[in-house]
Design a protein around this motif. Structure first.
Motif, PDB file in Angstrom:
ATOM      1  N   PRO A  39     -14.160  -2.536  -2.334  1.00  0.00           N
ATOM      2  CA  PRO A  39     -13.564  -2.684  -0.976  1.00  0.00           C
ATOM      3  C   PRO A  39     -12.590  -3.349  -0.698  1.00  0.00           C
ATOM      4  O   PRO A  39     -12.083  -4.300  -1.428  1.00  0.00           O
ATOM      5  N   LEU A  40     -11.864  -3.404   0.663  1.00  0.00           N
ATOM      6  CA  LEU A  40     -11.045  -3.945   0.817  1.00  0.00           C
ATOM      7  C   LEU A  40     -10.762  -5.680   0.576  1.00  0.00           C
ATOM      8  O   LEU A  40      -9.953  -6.227  -0.102  1.00  0.00           O
ATOM      9  N   GLU A  41     -12.054  -5.864   1.063  1.00  0.00           N
ATOM     10  CA  GLU A  41     -12.274  -7.443   0.741  1.00  0.00           C
ATOM     11  C   GLU A  41     -12.565  -8.094  -0.555  1.00  0.00           C
ATOM     12  O   GLU A  41     -12.338  -9.052  -0.889  1.00  0.00           O
ATOM     13  N   ASP A  42     -12.282  -6.952  -1.295  1.00  0.00           N
ATOM     14  CA  ASP A  42     -12.586  -7.483  -2.811  1.00  0.00           C
ATOM     15  C   ASP A  42     -11.557  -6.853  -3.828  1.00  0.00           C
ATOM     16  O   ASP A  42     -11.670  -6.744  -4.917  1.00  0.00           O
ATOM     17  N   ALA A  43     -10.689  -6.174  -3.117  1.00  0.00           N
ATOM     18  CA  ALA A  43      -9.525  -5.600  -3.762  1.00  0.00           C
ATOM     19  C   ALA A  43      -8.260  -6.084  -4.427  1.00  0.00           C
ATOM     20  O   ALA A  43      -8.220  -7.265  -4.509  1.00  0.00           O
ATOM     21  N   GLY A  44      -7.251  -5.304  -5.144  1.00  0.00           N
ATOM     22  CA  GLY A  44      -6.423  -6.030  -5.861  1.00  0.00           C
ATOM     23  C   GLY A  44      -6.295  -6.039  -7.238  1.00  0.00           C
ATOM     24  O   GLY A  44      -5.437  -6.272  -7.662  1.00  0.00           O
ATOM     25  N   GLY A  45      -7.504  -5.461  -7.781  1.00  0.00           N
ATOM     26  CA  GLY A  45      -7.614  -5.501  -9.346  1.00  0.00           C
ATOM     27  C   GLY A  45      -7.257  -6.929  -9.818  1.00  0.00           C
ATOM     28  O   GLY A  45      -7.445  -7.912  -9.226  1.00  0.00           O
ATOM     29  N   ASN A  46      -6.899  -6.809 -10.971  1.00  0.00           N
ATOM     30  CA  ASN A  46      -6.494  -8.220 -11.855  1.00  0.00           C
ATOM     31  C   ASN A  46      -5.325  -8.763 -11.092  1.00  0.00           C
ATOM     32  O   ASN A  46      -5.116  -9.980 -11.348  1.00  0.00           O
ATOM     33  N   THR A  47      -4.459  -7.846 -10.623  1.00  0.00           N
ATOM     34  CA  THR A  47      -3.324  -8.633  -9.976  1.00  0.00           C
ATOM     35  C   THR A  47      -3.671  -9.594  -8.943  1.00  0.00           C
ATOM     36  O   THR A  47      -2.971 -10.503  -9.054  1.00  0.00           O
ATOM     37  N   PHE A  48      -4.383  -9.478  -8.237  1.00  0.00           N
ATOM     38  CA  PHE A  48      -5.053 -10.322  -7.096  1.00  0.00           C
ATOM     39  C   PHE A  48      -5.166 -11.753  -7.952  1.00  0.00           C
ATOM     40  O   PHE A  48      -4.728 -12.993  -7.276  1.00  0.00           O
ATOM     41  N   PHE A  49      -5.553 -11.989  -8.920  1.00  0.00           N
ATOM     42  CA  PHE A  49      -6.077 -13.017  -9.835  1.00  0.00           C
ATOM     43  C   PHE A  49      -4.793 -13.665 -10.676  1.00  0.00           C
ATOM     44  O   PHE A  49      -5.046 -14.596 -11.320  1.00  0.00           O
ATOM     45  N   THR A  50      -3.584 -13.172 -10.601  1.00  0.00           N
ATOM     46  CA  THR A  50      -2.678 -13.717 -11.298  1.00  0.00           C
ATOM     47  C   THR A  50      -1.698 -14.577 -10.879  1.00  0.00           C
ATOM     48  O   THR A  50      -1.841 -14.694  -9.687  1.00  0.00           O
ATOM     49  N   ALA A  51      -0.736 -15.345 -11.412  1.00  0.00           N
ATOM     50  CA  ALA A  51       0.027 -16.055 -10.786  1.00  0.00           C
ATOM     51  C   ALA A  51       1.268 -15.334 -10.392  1.00  0.00           C
ATOM     52  O   ALA A  51       2.341 -15.679 -10.081  1.00  0.00           O
ATOM     53  N   ALA A  52       1.400 -13.828 -10.527  1.00  0.00           N
ATOM     54  CA  ALA A  52       2.331 -12.950 -10.386  1.00  0.00           C
ATOM     55  C   ALA A  52       3.760 -13.189 -11.021  1.00  0.00           C
ATOM     56  O   ALA A  52       4.910 -13.328 -10.370  1.00  0.00           O
ATOM     57  N   ALA A  53       3.672 -13.820 -12.097  1.00  0.00           N
ATOM     58  CA  ALA A  53       4.848 -14.090 -12.848  1.00  0.00           C
ATOM     59  C   ALA A  53       5.054 -12.628 -13.798  1.00  0.00           C
ATOM     60  O   ALA A  53       4.435 -12.176 -14.438  1.00  0.00           O
ATOM     61  N   VAL A 245     -15.335 -13.770 -16.992  1.00  0.00           N
ATOM     62  CA  VAL A 245     -14.414 -12.786 -16.623  1.00  0.00           C
ATOM     63  C   VAL A 245     -13.383 -13.300 -15.643  1.00  0.00           C
ATOM     64  O   VAL A 245     -13.951 -14.061 -14.570  1.00  0.00           O
ATOM     65  N   ARG A 246     -12.154 -13.331 -15.784  1.00  0.00           N
ATOM     66  CA  ARG A 246     -11.094 -13.872 -15.097  1.00  0.00           C
ATOM     67  C   ARG A 246     -10.693 -13.374 -13.751  1.00  0.00           C
ATOM     68  O   ARG A 246     -10.559 -13.959 -12.989  1.00  0.00           O
ATOM     69  N   GLY A 247     -10.770 -12.038 -13.766  1.00  0.00           N
ATOM     70  CA  GLY A 247     -10.342 -11.357 -12.847  1.00  0.00           C
ATOM     71  C   GLY A 247     -11.206 -10.573 -12.103  1.00  0.00           C
ATOM     72  O   GLY A 247     -12.662 -11.045 -11.706  1.00  0.00           O
ATOM     73  N   THR A 248     -10.967  -9.110 -11.707  1.00  0.00           N
ATOM     74  CA  THR A 248     -11.967  -8.467 -10.893  1.00  0.00           C
ATOM     75  C   THR A 248     -13.237  -7.980 -11.527  1.00  0.00           C
ATOM     76  O   THR A 248     -12.974  -7.729 -12.901  1.00  0.00           O
ATOM     77  N   LYS A 249     -14.361  -7.745 -10.986  1.00  0.00           N
ATOM     78  CA  LYS A 249     -15.550  -7.496 -11.649  1.00  0.00           C
ATOM     79  C   LYS A 249     -15.529  -5.706 -11.699  1.00  0.00           C
ATOM     80  O   LYS A 249     -16.540  -5.258 -12.129  1.00  0.00           O
TER      81      LYS A 249
END
Length: 528
Positions: A39-53, A245-249
């Motif tokens: 869902p939108l409120e939990d979206a972004g994949g692993n990208t959301f949890f990165t430092a965007a480097a 798990v670091r990122g998305t479930k």
């Protein structure tokens, strides 16, 4: 067959790779649908949890200056700040050497070439479309001798880190005409029964199943299988089901499954993954959407790591952090109870990043003496206080002996400084090859860490055009591409930090262009 809807291109997965593919296809004129399981409120994949480097080649600071922003979003850097920056160029030769070294020469040469040669163009595309990048002062530089010394070849990240990257991608995609649907998992690929060409996707949305056609084809960008305890244990081995798990479930191998269902060829390091030293008090089954990447604990080069028996188990300084952090999670998981302690004295802890080690981010264990710190660690699981103190005693003696033998060596956290435990008259069986300074000055500090898995390295076999290969024919499956963490064959055992996001954009853009091109060809054929 009858379809409920029709698009030119369907992208499965809403992280950096998927959005790069979808937006590129839309910019090429295709009618694009991007579907995302979360869902939108939990979206972004692993990208959301990165430092965007993003790791890319560049010709030095002046090459990047026209595109840089300050953390508050203001364009440009002051001359006063520019004069304090020390940064060397990062060439294609450097990038190739880093990939070859950390993957031990196992990276697919064509994919590695693709990543390196297109890295700057990919980042430039992000910039040209409005992405705002800043220099990673807090992550990739140390302020020493009045200068910011950048190290490790990766110098930039997007403002807002992963959260900002996802939001930017979402807004750009929608402006570009991409139809984005959340809470819409892909159930299966739909193929021509005679040719096995991909015709579309079966999805589940709004309480019903439906079939959506894709005249140009489908792009898989739905990540690895790191969020599935069962698949981790199956492919990575015993014990991996307990990793954090670091990122998305939501990355549980859906793309692998639906691609295998139509005979896709598997490729790469299925027993390997990106895993880091991760806060032992973090959530187990998914990342925290507030703290995200802050649970990373990458300050180990500035001190030592010991297991619950009080023994060191890795060379904390065998390379710059960018080239070791993705493999040390595995080493921690191998230890008794799957945990370890990072330990520093006052000289080391002053260099720790507040983003990872502030008291409101992690549980810092502090004491004025090593004896008292050992007592605290016993309450946290340390089983051998005597061994812990003896490990530090031997480490300190080796550091001092090296300094005595090589008094001209100087501690410098921004380079491989050669400050080692390995002297002529005394050395350790497990060395610390750089940044080896005795732990003597209180207060002493420790943090409990475990293994945090980021993404898996095993995936689908693909050509440099991002086409997924068939196991039966060893040729591309018509109408199917992949990008991002579902791609196999590039990373083995390890990876150069920041290259995952870059490859996602590189391969995503190629997939988007190819799918849009095929949609145009199919449209022309239908008109004849």
């Amino acid at each position: 067959m009858a379809f409920d809807e029709a698009f030119d291109v369907i992208v499965i997965g809403g992280g950096n790779a998927g959005f790069s593919a979808a937006t590129t296809a839309a910019q090429a004129g295709a009618k694009v649908l991007l579907i995302e399981k979360a869902p939108l409120e939990d979206a972004g994949g692993n990208t959301f949890f990165t430092a965007a480097a993003f790791r890319c080649c560049f010709d030095g600071l002046n090459d990047l200056l026209p595109y840089l922003y300050q953390p508050d979003g203001t364009k440009g850097l002051s001359q006063e700040l520019i004069d304090k920056i020390e940064m060397t160029p990062y060439s294609k030769t450097d990038f190739h050497a880093d990939i070859k070294r950390v993957t031990k020469g196992r990276a697919d040469p064509a994919l590695a070439q693709l990543l390196v040669d297109n890295s700057r163009e990919a980042v430039q595309w992000l910039m040209d479309n409005g992405a705002r990048f800043m220099l990673s002062f807090n992550r990739q530089s140390f302020f020493t001798e009045g200068r910011y010394k950048f190290w490790g070849g990766m110098v930039m990240n997007m403002i807002g880190q992963g959260k900002g990257l996802f939001q930017w991608h979402l807004e750009l995609a929608r402006r570009s005409g991409v139809n984005v649907r959340f809470s819409c998992p892909a159930i299966d690929l739909i193929v021509d029964p005679t040719t096995n060409a991909v015709l579309g996707v079966k999805v589940y949305s709004n309480g019903k199943f439906s079939s959506i056609a894709a005249s140009g084809g489908v792009i898989l960008a739905c990540g690895g299988f790191q969020a599935s305890p069962a698949l981790r244990a199956k492919y990575l081995g015993p014990g991996w089901d307990i990793a954090h798990v670091r990122g998305t479930k939501y990355n549980v191998g859906d793309g692998h499954r639906i691609a295998e269902n139509i005979g896709a060829m598997l490729e790469g390091n299925y027993s390997g993954c990106h895993s880091v030293a991760w806060d032992a008090n973090s959530p187990r089954s998914s990342g925290d959407r507030v703290l995200t990447n802050q649970f990373t604990k990458s300050g180990y080069p500035l001190g030592i790591m010991v297991n619950v028996e009080g023994r060191r188990f890795v060379d904390e300084g065998f390379d710059l952090r960018n080239f070791t952090y993705a493999i040390f999670g595995r080493e921690i998981l191998k230890q008794p109870q799957g945990i370890a302690f990072q330990v520093w004295d006052a000289n080391g802890s002053k260099w720790l990043r507040k983003e990872e080690y502030a008291d409101d981010v992690t549980t810092n264990l502090r004491a004025e003496t090593l004896e008292d710190l050992a007592d605290i660690l016993v309450s946290k699981g340390l089983t051998n206080k005597t061994q812990f103190l003896d490990t530090i005693r031997q480490f300190n003696e080796a550091c001092k002996n090296f300094q005595k033998e090589q008094p001209t060596r100087i501690f410098d956290p921004a380079i491989r400084d050669g400050m080692s435990t390995q002297g002529k008259s005394r050395s350790l069986s497990l060395p610390k090859s750089n940044w080896a300074m005795p732990l003597e000055k209180g207060p002493f500090q420790a943090v409990e860490v475990t293994c945090g898995i980021t993404f898996t390295f095993g995936g689908l076999a693909a050509t440099p055009k991002a086409e997924v290969l068939s196991e039966a024919t060893r040729k591309p499956i018509e109408g199917l591409w992949c990008t991002g963490e579902i791609l196999g064959g590039l990373f083995f055992n390890n990876y150069p930090g920041g290259s995952g996001l870059t490859m996602g954009t590189v391969m995503g853009r190629i997939a988007g262009q190819e799918a849009a091109r095929r949609a145009g060809r199919m449209s022309e054929i239908s008109k004849r």
